[in-house]
Design a protein around this motif. Structure first.
Motif, mmCIF file in Angstrom:
data_model
loop_
_atom_site.group_PDB
_atom_site.id
_atom_site.type_symbol
_atom_site.label_atom_id
_atom_site.label_comp_id
_atom_site.label_asym_id
_atom_site.label_seq_id
_atom_site.Cartn_x
_atom_site.Cartn_y
_atom_site.Cartn_z
ATOM 1 N N TRP A 162 -30.021 -21.548 -13.155
ATOM 2 C CA TRP A 162 -30.880 -20.798 -14.068
ATOM 3 C C TRP A 162 -32.076 -20.345 -13.248
ATOM 4 O O TRP A 162 -32.819 -21.178 -12.709
ATOM 5 C CB TRP A 162 -31.370 -21.665 -15.224
ATOM 6 C CG TRP A 162 -30.323 -22.027 -16.240
ATOM 7 C CD1 TRP A 162 -28.981 -21.761 -16.187
ATOM 8 C CD2 TRP A 162 -30.535 -22.743 -17.464
ATOM 9 N NE1 TRP A 162 -28.347 -22.270 -17.290
ATOM 10 C CE2 TRP A 162 -29.274 -22.879 -18.096
ATOM 11 C CE3 TRP A 162 -31.664 -23.290 -18.078
ATOM 12 C CZ2 TRP A 162 -29.129 -23.537 -19.310
ATOM 13 C CZ3 TRP A 162 -31.512 -23.945 -19.290
ATOM 14 C CH2 TRP A 162 -30.248 -24.059 -19.906
ATOM 15 N N ALA A 182 -33.615 -8.874 -9.050
ATOM 16 C CA ALA A 182 -32.509 -8.813 -10.003
ATOM 17 C C ALA A 182 -31.193 -8.520 -9.287
ATOM 18 O O ALA A 182 -30.163 -9.145 -9.571
ATOM 19 C CB ALA A 182 -32.786 -7.765 -11.070
ATOM 20 N N ALA A 186 -28.079 -11.124 -9.156
ATOM 21 C CA ALA A 186 -26.779 -10.714 -9.700
ATOM 22 C C ALA A 186 -25.687 -10.837 -8.649
ATOM 23 O O ALA A 186 -24.539 -11.180 -8.967
ATOM 24 C CB ALA A 186 -26.868 -9.284 -10.222
ATOM 25 N N VAL A 191 -25.629 -17.263 -11.125
ATOM 26 C CA VAL A 191 -26.832 -17.303 -11.961
ATOM 27 C C VAL A 191 -26.413 -17.112 -13.414
ATOM 28 O O VAL A 191 -25.976 -16.025 -13.810
ATOM 29 C CB VAL A 191 -27.851 -16.230 -11.534
ATOM 30 C CG1 VAL A 191 -29.063 -16.245 -12.470
ATOM 31 C CG2 VAL A 191 -28.292 -16.468 -10.084
ATOM 32 N N GLU A 192 -26.555 -18.170 -14.200
ATOM 33 C CA GLU A 192 -26.104 -18.133 -15.586
ATOM 34 C C GLU A 192 -27.105 -17.444 -16.504
ATOM 35 O O GLU A 192 -26.714 -16.867 -17.520
ATOM 36 C CB GLU A 192 -25.850 -19.557 -16.084
ATOM 37 C CG GLU A 192 -24.714 -20.258 -15.363
ATOM 38 C CD GLU A 192 -24.413 -21.629 -15.929
ATOM 39 O OE1 GLU A 192 -23.322 -22.151 -15.650
ATOM 40 O OE2 GLU A 192 -25.274 -22.183 -16.649
ATOM 41 N N ARG A 193 -28.383 -17.535 -16.162
ATOM 42 C CA ARG A 193 -29.393 -16.871 -16.980
ATOM 43 C C ARG A 193 -30.692 -16.778 -16.184
ATOM 44 O O ARG A 193 -30.878 -17.483 -15.193
ATOM 45 C CB ARG A 193 -29.626 -17.605 -18.294
ATOM 46 C CG ARG A 193 -30.425 -18.880 -18.201
ATOM 47 C CD ARG A 193 -30.521 -19.580 -19.543
ATOM 48 N NE ARG A 193 -31.800 -20.237 -19.736
ATOM 49 C CZ ARG A 193 -32.109 -21.001 -20.776
ATOM 50 N NH1 ARG A 193 -31.227 -21.214 -21.730
ATOM 51 N NH2 ARG A 193 -33.311 -21.548 -20.901
ATOM 52 N N VAL A 194 -31.571 -15.900 -16.648
ATOM 53 C CA VAL A 194 -32.891 -15.729 -16.042
ATOM 54 C C VAL A 194 -33.936 -15.974 -17.116
ATOM 55 O O VAL A 194 -33.915 -15.333 -18.171
ATOM 56 C CB VAL A 194 -33.070 -14.310 -15.459
ATOM 57 C CG1 VAL A 194 -34.457 -14.154 -14.845
ATOM 58 C CG2 VAL A 194 -31.995 -14.006 -14.419
ATOM 59 N N PHE A 234 -33.682 -7.294 -15.321
ATOM 60 C CA PHE A 234 -32.657 -8.296 -15.023
ATOM 61 C C PHE A 234 -31.377 -8.021 -15.809
ATOM 62 O O PHE A 234 -30.269 -8.144 -15.273
ATOM 63 C CB PHE A 234 -33.180 -9.701 -15.326
ATOM 64 C CG PHE A 234 -34.127 -10.244 -14.289
ATOM 65 C CD1 PHE A 234 -33.647 -10.657 -13.057
ATOM 66 C CD2 PHE A 234 -35.483 -10.343 -14.537
ATOM 67 C CE1 PHE A 234 -34.503 -11.166 -12.084
ATOM 68 C CE2 PHE A 234 -36.357 -10.844 -13.582
ATOM 69 C CZ PHE A 234 -35.866 -11.254 -12.341
ATOM 70 N N ARG A 235 -31.524 -7.635 -17.064
ATOM 71 C CA ARG A 235 -30.327 -7.325 -17.863
ATOM 72 C C ARG A 235 -29.589 -6.115 -17.299
ATOM 73 O O ARG A 235 -28.347 -6.076 -17.308
ATOM 74 C CB ARG A 235 -30.715 -7.077 -19.320
ATOM 75 C CG ARG A 235 -31.146 -8.328 -20.073
ATOM 76 C CD ARG A 235 -31.098 -8.108 -21.573
ATOM 77 N NE ARG A 235 -32.005 -7.066 -21.997
ATOM 78 C CZ ARG A 235 -33.294 -7.271 -22.352
ATOM 79 N NH1 ARG A 235 -33.787 -8.513 -22.340
ATOM 80 N NH2 ARG A 235 -34.051 -6.270 -22.729
ATOM 81 N N LEU A 239 -27.475 -9.528 -15.838
ATOM 82 C CA LEU A 239 -27.853 -10.924 -16.016
ATOM 83 C C LEU A 239 -28.335 -11.193 -17.434
ATOM 84 O O LEU A 239 -28.952 -10.337 -18.069
ATOM 85 C CB LEU A 239 -28.959 -11.306 -15.023
ATOM 86 C CG LEU A 239 -28.555 -11.224 -13.548
ATOM 87 C CD1 LEU A 239 -29.786 -11.223 -12.663
ATOM 88 C CD2 LEU A 239 -27.637 -12.381 -13.174
ATOM 89 N N LYS A 240 -28.075 -12.377 -17.926
ATOM 90 C CA LYS A 240 -28.566 -12.826 -19.230
ATOM 91 C C LYS A 240 -30.008 -13.273 -19.084
ATOM 92 O O LYS A 240 -30.359 -13.959 -18.111
ATOM 93 C CB LYS A 240 -27.712 -13.967 -19.761
ATOM 94 C CG LYS A 240 -28.195 -14.558 -21.077
ATOM 95 C CD LYS A 240 -27.336 -15.757 -21.469
ATOM 96 C CE LYS A 240 -27.862 -16.401 -22.745
ATOM 97 N NZ LYS A 240 -27.050 -17.590 -23.126
ATOM 98 N N THR A 241 -30.875 -12.908 -20.027
ATOM 99 C CA THR A 241 -32.283 -13.291 -19.944
ATOM 100 C C THR A 241 -32.746 -14.009 -21.203
ATOM 101 O O THR A 241 -32.121 -13.892 -22.262
ATOM 102 C CB THR A 241 -33.194 -12.061 -19.750
ATOM 103 O OG1 THR A 241 -33.122 -11.212 -20.915
ATOM 104 C CG2 THR A 241 -32.803 -11.278 -18.520
#
Length: 242
Positions: A162, A182, A186, A191-194, A234-235, A239-241
């Motif tokens: 994370w 970002a 990616a 990286v599961e989330r930011v 980031f999205r 990536l999930k934020t």
């Protein structure tokens, strides 16, 4: 049994790993981030000498609840990799209790995390504080390269991450820098989330009590719109934020 320097511990939910967490804050940190909210954790001497067995006995009292809540142990700081043997012993004991383990680190001392420690680590909460090396140096007094090397190592191992990004206006909010980070994150693939964490000044009273000037006393927190722009970057990289 390994002995370390413990600053404090707490229970939290959602921000220090999945589920409800027992969070052990260790003493000592090599960085001096301008926005640090815990200057009382900087020095090892300010912590309490504690054996891993003593702390694990305390964690064990919560183990049934933590397992039921889908949580576990997070070792934070300060910087836990300043005490890698102690951190490794805590994770080994936590795994023996059936708990998920999370390492909350800047990655600056990532080379100190041996493979045994990382084998015991379920998740790394990796705080990459800026993308531009010069800005990183000004913001933290440290160097960015060790953190990026550690991030790549975690990616090669397939260790879940994370990513944490404390958004500080005028210090790490340049759109090109955010987009650069970002893209790097990616590309790692693990990286599961930011978590974009807006800078705040709630730690300023600690500086006053310690007789230390708070470097960012005139820096405003980012607006919700600024924070959302960074999350959107980031999205846009996939990536999930939060």
């Amino acid at each position: 049994m390994s002995t370390g320097r413990l600053h404090s511990w707490d229970l939290s939910t959602g921000v220090d790993g999945p589920g409800t967490r027992f969070v052990a804050f260790l003493s000592g940190c090599p960085l001096r981030c301008l926005y640090c909210q815990n200057p009382d954790t900087w020095h090892m001497r300010d912590g309490t000498a504690t054996t891993a067995a003593e702390l694990l006995d305390r964690i064990g009292g919560f183990a049934k609840f933590l397992r039921a809540a889908g949580g576990g142990l997070t070792v934070s700081g300060g910087e836990p990799l300043l005490q890698p043997a102690f951190t490794r012993a805590l994770f080994a004991g936590a795994r023996g209790l059936g708990l998920h383990t999370a390492l909350d680190t800047s990655g600056a001392l990532g080379a100190r995390a041996d493979d045994e420690l990382l084998d015991l680590t379920s998740l790394v909460l990796l705080d990459i504080k800026a993308w531009n090396p010069a800005r990183y140096r000004r913001l933290t007094s440290g160097y960015l390269t060790p953190t990026l090397d550690f991030a790549r190592r975690l990616a090669r191992r397939g260790t879940p991450v994370w990513l944490r990004y404390v958004l500080v206006p005028r210090h790490n909010d340049d759109p090109a820098d955010v987009e650069g980070l970002a893209g790097f994150a990616a590309g790692l693939g693990n990286v599961e989330r930011v978590d974009v964490l807006p800078f705040h000044r709630l730690g300023a009273p600690k500086y006053e009590r310690l007789g230390i000037p708070f470097p960012l006393h005139d820096t405003p927190p980012p607006t919700p719109e600024q924070a959302e722009q960074v999350r959107a970057a980031f999205r846009a990289a996939g990536l999930k934020t939060t």
